[in-house]
Design an enzyme around this catalytic site. Structure first.
Site, short mmCIF file in Angstrom:
data_model
loop_
_atom_site.label_atom_id
_atom_site.label_comp_id
_atom_site.label_asym_id
_atom_site.label_seq_id
_atom_site.Cartn_x
_atom_site.Cartn_y
_atom_site.Cartn_z
CB VAL A 31 -0.86 -0.07 1.16
CG1 VAL A 31 -1.76 1.42 1.41
CG2 VAL A 31 -2.04 -1.21 1.13
CB CYS A 32 4.14 1.96 1.82
SG CYS A 32 3.67 1.47 3.42
N PRO A 33 3.65 2.20 -1.53
CG PRO A 33 4.22 0.59 -3.04
CD PRO A 33 4.18 0.99 -1.73
#
EC number: 1.11.1.26
Length: 189
Positions: free
Chosen positions: A48-50
């Site tokens: 999810v972070c990118p």
């Protein structure tokens, strides 16, 4: 305990300035003197972070136009940030500063550290030029953020700072009517 209205805690950390491709030192003083967005996320090389950080990059020019600097933070090192930037299509687009927080001091200072996991939660903070937190949002691990919502929040925070005695109602957009809290307004909204 809420951080709203409180000054950010002192810190010093190494960071990867993705815009210049250089390693730099960042401190709490780096956030002062302009509006800042501090975006915490759990870890580099995840899922999810990118998507979130790329979305934040998509709003970066607009934020810069509002006088806002962006800082992303995870408990990874600045070296890991550079490696991720060099190997991920999404992260390779980033031009803002990526702060390493392996000591977890910054994450702890913003009260987003998951002590058990040793990782930062998904926290977004709007910090005014005096280093005072004006807005905060913290999401559960599986819920990605939408960076476009920051633009209106920052415009509202800037308006309120520049227009004492006025407040921005829900869904306020730049140029829309504001409110002036007073006895005459009580019960009329």
């Amino acid at each position: 305990m809420s951080l709203i209205g409180k000054e950010i805690q002192a810190f010093k950390a190494s960071a990867y300035d993705a815009g210049s491709g250089e390693f730099i030192e960042v401190s709490d003083e780096s956030l002062k003197g302009q509006w800042s967005v501090v975006c915490f996320y759990p870890a580099d090389f995840t899922f999810v972070c990118p998507t979130e950080l790329e979305d934040l990059q998509n709003e970066y020019a607009t934020l810069k136009g509002l006088g806002v600097e962006v800082f992303s933070v995870s408990t990874d090192t600045h070296f890991t940030h550079k490696a991720w930037h060099d190997h991920s299509d999404a992260i390779g687009k980033i031009k803002y500063v990526m702060i390493g927080d392996p000591s977890q001091k910054i994450s702890r200072g913003f009260d987003v550290l998951d002590e058990e996991a040793g990782l930062a939660q998904r926290g977004t903070f709007i910090v005014d030029p005096d280093g005072i937190v004006q807005a905060a949002e913290i999401n559960a691990d599986g819920i990605g953020r939408d960076a476009s919502t920051l633009v209106n929040k920052i415009k509202a925070a800037q308006y309120v700072r520049n227009n004492p005695g006025e407040v921005c109602p829900a869904k306020w957009k730049e140029g829309a009517t504001t409110l002036k809290p007073s006895l005459d307004l009580v019960g009329k909204i």
